[in-house]
Motif scaffolding. Structure first.
Motif, mmCIF file in Angstrom:
data_model
loop_
_atom_site.group_PDB
_atom_site.id
_atom_site.type_symbol
_atom_site.label_atom_id
_atom_site.label_comp_id
_atom_site.label_asym_id
_atom_site.label_seq_id
_atom_site.Cartn_x
_atom_site.Cartn_y
_atom_site.Cartn_z
ATOM 1 N N UNK A 280 0.847 -1.208 0.000
ATOM 2 C CA UNK A 280 0.000 0.000 0.000
ATOM 3 C C UNK A 280 0.875 1.247 0.000
ATOM 4 N N UNK A 281 1.917 1.262 0.815
ATOM 5 C CA UNK A 281 2.804 2.417 0.843
ATOM 6 C C UNK A 281 3.462 2.626 -0.515
ATOM 7 N N UNK A 282 3.943 1.552 -1.138
ATOM 8 C CA UNK A 282 4.588 1.676 -2.447
ATOM 9 C C UNK A 282 3.607 2.164 -3.500
ATOM 10 N N UNK A 283 2.375 1.682 -3.445
ATOM 11 C CA UNK A 283 1.363 2.087 -4.419
ATOM 12 C C UNK A 283 0.967 3.547 -4.264
ATOM 13 N N UNK A 284 1.203 4.102 -3.087
ATOM 14 C CA UNK A 284 0.792 5.476 -2.823
ATOM 15 C C UNK A 284 1.970 6.423 -2.564
ATOM 16 N N UNK A 285 3.183 5.933 -2.726
ATOM 17 C CA UNK A 285 4.354 6.774 -2.523
ATOM 18 C C UNK A 285 4.536 7.245 -1.097
ATOM 19 N N UNK A 286 4.045 6.451 -0.139
ATOM 20 C CA UNK A 286 4.098 6.819 1.276
ATOM 21 C C UNK A 286 5.290 6.127 1.928
ATOM 22 N N UNK A 287 6.047 6.848 2.734
ATOM 23 C CA UNK A 287 7.142 6.251 3.496
ATOM 24 C C UNK A 287 6.912 6.504 4.985
ATOM 25 N N UNK A 288 7.811 6.008 5.784
ATOM 26 C CA UNK A 288 7.687 6.201 7.229
ATOM 27 C C UNK A 288 7.160 4.962 7.904
#
Length: 236
Positions: free
Chosen positions: A136-144
């Motif tokens: 999900x993070x990779x699909x949305x460019x979210x890190x942390x």
């Protein structure tokens, strides 16, 4: 996800990975047995996530069916060899092999890091929760780092998914370990790429597209979900 101590793996993992982003995001289903591929995890995921949206109960069978397995070091070696072989057949240029040559204890270190996040590497559902958040993070460019409440909520959802998926209770230790280790390694590849590509919009778009495609191939439409402190909920 820095709670896997990814930064210390980045110099190793990022050599050549720019040329193989789709492999890093979408190879998971190629790495597991056809029997596991045939189980309808996606249908159960939709139900569990929808129950979260409506406030319904999600503890249906979690006490009667677990997703634990008895690990084997020999099977880990077999699985890693399989993942490397399939990756090379898919054209990764020997990158995955080079990672394990440089870091032969990689799977054990991922397992240790999972324990630090209160996830059990000998539980397929917990490994799925790890991958679910990473994709999900990779699909949305979210890190942390997802906070502990979020991790616990997704772990509960994943355990409910596996507890209620028809046919999973009959899977073998070998099948479970293969799936768990595929998920663990895919998480590391996805998360490392997501961290590295920050500041490179084109690469992030490619990674996001591949992550979504890989999730769909696994039966999960990640684009319909949002990660919250209460776990995954349907976006619409």
């Amino acid at each position: 996800m820095n709670w896997l101590n990814l930064r210390r793996f980045l110099p190793l993992l990022m050599v050549g990975i720019l040329s193989h982003v789709p492999m890093a995001a979408s190879a998971q289903m190629d790495w597991i047995t056809p029997h596991l591929q045939s189980l309808e995890f996606g249908r159960q995921i939709d139900q569990i996530v929808e129950q979260s949206r409506t406030g319904g109960a999600t503890q249906q069978q979690a006490t009667s069916v677990d997703a634990l397995f008895v690990p084997s070091a020999a099977r880990t070696q077999e699985n890693v060899s399989r993942f490397i072989r399939l990756s090379e057949q898919a054209g990764d240029g020997g990158q995955l092999r080079s990672y394990f040559v440089a870091q032969p204890t990689l799977m054990g270190e991922i397992a240790q890091a999972m324990r630090g996040a209160n996830l059990d590497p000998q539980n397929v559902a917990d490994c799925y929760a790890l991958w679910w958040m990473a994709v999900w993070q990779a699909a949305n460019g979210v890190t942390g780092d997802p906070d502990s409440r979020t991790v616990a909520a997704v772990r509960r959802q994943a355990r409910d998914v596996f507890a209620t998926t028809p046919g999973f209770a009959e899977t073998s230790d070998a099948d479970r370990q293969q799936y768990a280790e595929a998920l663990m390694l895919q998480t590391l590849l996805l998360s490392a790429a997501n961290e590295q590509f920050q500041g490179n919009p084109a690469a992030l778009r490619q990674l996001a597209s591949s992550a979504r495609q890989g999730a769909v191939a696994s039966g999960v439409d990640i684009s319909r979900m949002t990660l919250t402190s209460d776990g995954f909920v349907m976006s619409f």
